[in-house]
Motif scaffolding. Structure first.
Motif, short mmCIF file in Angstrom:
data_model
loop_
_atom_site.label_atom_id
_atom_site.label_comp_id
_atom_site.label_asym_id
_atom_site.label_seq_id
_atom_site.Cartn_x
_atom_site.Cartn_y
_atom_site.Cartn_z
N GLU A 207 3.06 -0.81 6.34
CA GLU A 207 2.79 -0.71 4.91
C GLU A 207 3.67 0.34 4.24
OE1 GLU A 207 -1.15 -1.57 7.07
OE2 GLU A 207 0.57 -0.22 7.32
N GLN A 208 4.07 1.36 5.00
CA GLN A 208 4.82 2.46 4.42
C GLN A 208 6.17 1.99 3.87
OE1 GLN A 208 3.64 5.32 3.63
NE2 GLN A 208 5.59 6.00 2.76
N ILE B 254 6.81 -0.87 2.59
CA ILE B 254 6.55 -1.54 1.32
C ILE B 254 6.30 -0.50 0.22
CG2 ILE B 254 5.01 -3.13 0.11
CD1 ILE B 254 4.47 -4.49 2.79
N ARG B 255 5.58 0.55 0.55
CA ARG B 255 5.33 1.60 -0.44
C ARG B 255 6.64 2.23 -0.92
NH1 ARG B 255 1.06 2.98 3.42
NH2 ARG B 255 -0.91 2.16 2.63
N HIS C 169 3.52 -5.52 -7.37
CA HIS C 169 2.43 -4.90 -6.63
C HIS C 169 1.20 -4.71 -7.52
CE1 HIS C 169 0.37 -2.18 -3.86
NE2 HIS C 169 0.30 -1.28 -4.83
N TYR D 116 -4.02 -7.92 1.45
CA TYR D 116 -2.88 -7.07 1.09
C TYR D 116 -3.37 -5.83 0.34
CZ TYR D 116 1.20 -5.49 -1.57
OH TYR D 116 2.19 -4.71 -2.14
N ARG E 142 -5.00 -3.34 2.70
CA ARG E 142 -4.07 -2.63 3.57
C ARG E 142 -3.20 -1.64 2.80
NH1 ARG E 142 -1.37 -6.09 8.28
NH2 ARG E 142 -0.72 -3.94 8.77
N MET E 143 -2.90 -1.95 1.56
CA MET E 143 -2.03 -1.07 0.79
C MET E 143 -2.78 0.07 0.11
SD MET E 143 1.03 -2.12 1.28
CE MET E 143 1.86 -1.17 0.01
N THR E 144 -4.07 -0.10 -0.17
CA THR E 144 -4.81 0.93 -0.92
C THR E 144 -5.99 1.52 -0.15
OG1 THR E 144 -6.43 -0.59 -1.93
CG2 THR E 144 -4.28 -0.36 -3.03
N MET F 134 6.35 -9.24 -0.99
CA MET F 134 6.38 -7.80 -0.75
C MET F 134 6.75 -7.52 0.71
SD MET F 134 5.69 -6.92 -3.79
CE MET F 134 5.79 -5.17 -3.49
#
Length: 628
Positions: free
Chosen positions: A47-48, A50-51, A64, A105, A108-110, A348
């Motif tokens: 995930e990092q 993508i961030r 996003h 998604y 996992r991202m937040t 993404m």
């Protein structure tokens, strides 16, 4: 697993292995390592990356945030219900895939618990369905993919009871029916069903592989061996036989399959190297005109859309110019307009850290591809919104999802699509009225559907007859030279018995106007040939052989150079049957000529944007004199 089912799995696997559609048998073996959850598409900690992409580019930040905003709207919406429409549950499967991919998604991202809780609620709701409608197996495939992504991505945070119920649904309602011969004819199909169904089953197998290792290996090996059947249709150049919309379906799910294999096993077992497959990115990149609309031949929608799979191709080929159309969609439209795409989170994952603003325009302005449905795509510029654009289709009505549109074309200038295609009609609107839509015999009811007939495509109709279903046309020659970009096709097989020969060429001359030339020879009887162009413009007949088309304040001149004595006319596009879709704001413009038996004749039509009227003075040469 019960003994009978185990036997069925073994027998099916042995048969498929014996068929040997791919040289590499059983690529996944008992000792093949598999990572812990999450293992599908995005591993723990990835995930990092993508961030970082989001932080570095506002375009990705907008996408996003649009995904998260859509997830926020989902929080108060009731889970999908099992409501079947006709023979399909597909719209529910697709909505479940959209919701679960988005929500997983977002979690996992937040790591916001509301997304986890809402996703689990959706997972349990669809897992409780009586079945996922195996009689129309696309429904099962998409639902299995949906539940597999949710199960895998949320695995470590689901309650034990939820995990058990979801895992059981993947096995009983997803994978097990794929071994039932009543439902799995797609294993031998060479079209999008194979791609979608094998992808869905592979996702299910990956999701529950620690509990069903032997079954998972069987399913994944079966997919690797079977999916090469439809992938053979990309050869030699990447032209996808089923057109733009089904490229977005079959190819996207093929990429979802390959991407999952790459992530889970570190390789795709030769799939991406199948002849023509990677070249198909060039096909899709060139299929959209300056207006943003696609060349929508066959069963395709009328517009264009963001294609996440193109980012996978661009990364694989290290060619960001393939993303020029996607760049424009990301930069020139609200990110929220893309959230109906159920695969949108994949963009993404496949963004590859690319800066959207830095995507360069392609260098080539002509793309030609042979295959089951050959096409030629030409434009005068990638950056000028007023550029000329022409797409020409060859092929055969016998191809999956094809219409009687062989020789048809679309044409744009000044931001207007002057020569258009209706594209598809909703299947259920026809099936619900008893239309036998999938029978492709010469005299079948399929060809009575108004939008499917050659009479409303930008091609020829001879003696008021349908094109020959078994006829086939190839691109005979093409030129990429800027003064005369062109392509020609031999249409003779489409008019067997009515014409002795038929050849069509289309060219963009001096980057300014378009010429359509048909060279015909009649058989042993007279032939009445009708030349038509479908348009959404207003048509004003200003002379026997001249018409002015106007739309959005722009003007195009349609002028017939030969034969000299034709009389242009227009036809309405009123649907002749109660099952046909309405076609408001459109009409046909063209002419008819009667040619005596055993004679030759030419039809030459010029399509001239208003600003190019003074330039359209060159004589049109015979097709055999056109540059190669």
């Amino acid at each position: 697993m019960n003994p009978l089912f185990s036997l069925l799995v073994c027998v099916t696997f042995l048969v498929l292995s014996k068929v040997g559609v791919q040289a590499q048998n059983n690529p996944i073996g008992p000792t093949t390592p598999l990572s812990a959850h999450p293992r599908i598409l995005l591993r723990q900690g990835e995930e990092q990356a993508i961030r970082k992409t989001i932080a570095a580019d506002n375009a990705w930040q907008n996408v996003h945030q649009a995904i998260l905003a859509e997830c926020d709207r989902m929080l108060a919406v009731a889970p999908v219900e099992r409501i079947q429409i006709g023979r399909r549950l597909l719209d529910k499967s697709r909505e479940a895939l959209r919701r679960l991919f988005f929500l997983s998604y977002a979690w996992r991202m937040t790591r916001q618990p509301t997304y986890l809780q809402r996703a689990e609620k959706e997972l349990l709701a669809v897992s409780a369905f009586s079945d996922w409608n195996p009689s129309h197996f696309l429904d099962v495939a998409e639902m299995t993919m949906a539940v597999a992504i949710g199960y895998d991505w949320l695995y470590n945070d689901l309650s034990p009871a939820a995990r058990s119920a979801i895992k059981d649904a993947i096995l009983k309602k997803g994978i097990e029916p794929s071994f039932d011969t009543r439902y799995n004819s797609w294993l031998k199909a060479s079209h999008n069903w194979n791609q979608v169904c094998n992808a869905g089953m592979t996702y299910g197998a990956l999701a529950i592989s620690e509990d069903q290792p032997e079954l998972a290996r069987t399913v994944i090996n079966r997919a690797i061996e079977s999916v090469v059947l439809p992938m053979a249709d990309y050869a030699p150049d990447g032209a996808y036989p089923e057109g733009y919309s089904y490229w977005g379906y079959g190819t996207s799910f093929n990429v979802m399959l390959i991407s999952a294999l790459e992530k889970a096993f570190g390789q795709d077992f030769g799939l991406s190297n199948q002849p023509g497959f990677l070249k198909t990115a060039g096909y899709l990149a060139n299929m959209t005109g300056p207006s943003g609309n696609s060349f929508n031949y066959s069963d395709a929608g009328t517009g264009g859309s963001l294609q996440p799979a193109m980012f996978w191709f661009a990364n694989k080929l290290k060619d960001p110019s393939l993303l020029w159309v996607e760049r424009n969609r990301l930069l020139n439209s609200d990110a929220q307009s893309h959230v109906r795409d159920r695969l949108m989170p994949a963009i993404m994952l496949w963004s590859g850290g690319i800066r959207v603003n830095s995507i360069p325009e392609p260098k080539a302005t002509v793309w030609v591809g042979e295959g089951k449905s050959p096409v030629a795509l030409m434009r005068t510029s990638w950056t000028d919104p007023d550029a000329l654009f022409v797409g020409l289709k060859a092929g055969s009505p016998s191809v999956n999802h094809a219409h009687m549109d062989v020789g048809s074309f679309v044409m744009e200038a000044d931001g207007v699509r002057w020569a258009m295609d209706f594209g598809m009609q909703d299947y259920n609107s026809l099936e619900s009225k008893g239309v036998k839509l999938w029978d492709k015999e010469q005299n079948s009811q399929r060809w009575q559907v108004y939008r499917y007939s050659n009479q409303v495509h930008n091609t020829l109709t001879v003696n008021n007859e349908a094109q020959r279903v078994n006829g086939n046309a190839t691109i005979t020659h093409a030129s990429k030279k800027p003064p005369f970009m062109s392509a020609a096709t031999n249409l003779t097989g489409l008019y067997e018995g009515s014409l002795a020969s038929a050849n069509r060429g289309i060219a963009i001359v001096d980057q300014a106007y378009v010429v359509v030339r048909d060279e015909l020879e009649t058989a042993a009887k007279n032939a009445t040939v009708r030349w038509t162009m479908l348009t959404g413009a207003t048509v004003n007949l200003t002379g026997r052989n001249r018409a002015e088309l106007t739309k959005d304040g722009k003007k195009l001149i349609l002028q017939v150079q030969e034969p000299a004595d034709v009389t242009l006319k227009t036809w309405p596009t009123d649907p002749p049957h109660d099952y046909d879709a309405p076609n408001p704001g459109t009409q046909l413009v063209g002419f008819e000529v009667t040619m005596p038996a055993n004679t030759k004749g030419n039809l030459t039509v010029m399509l001239i944007p208003e600003k190019a009227i003074q330039q359209a003075t060159k004589p049109v040469l015979p097709l055999d004199k056109w540059p190669r």
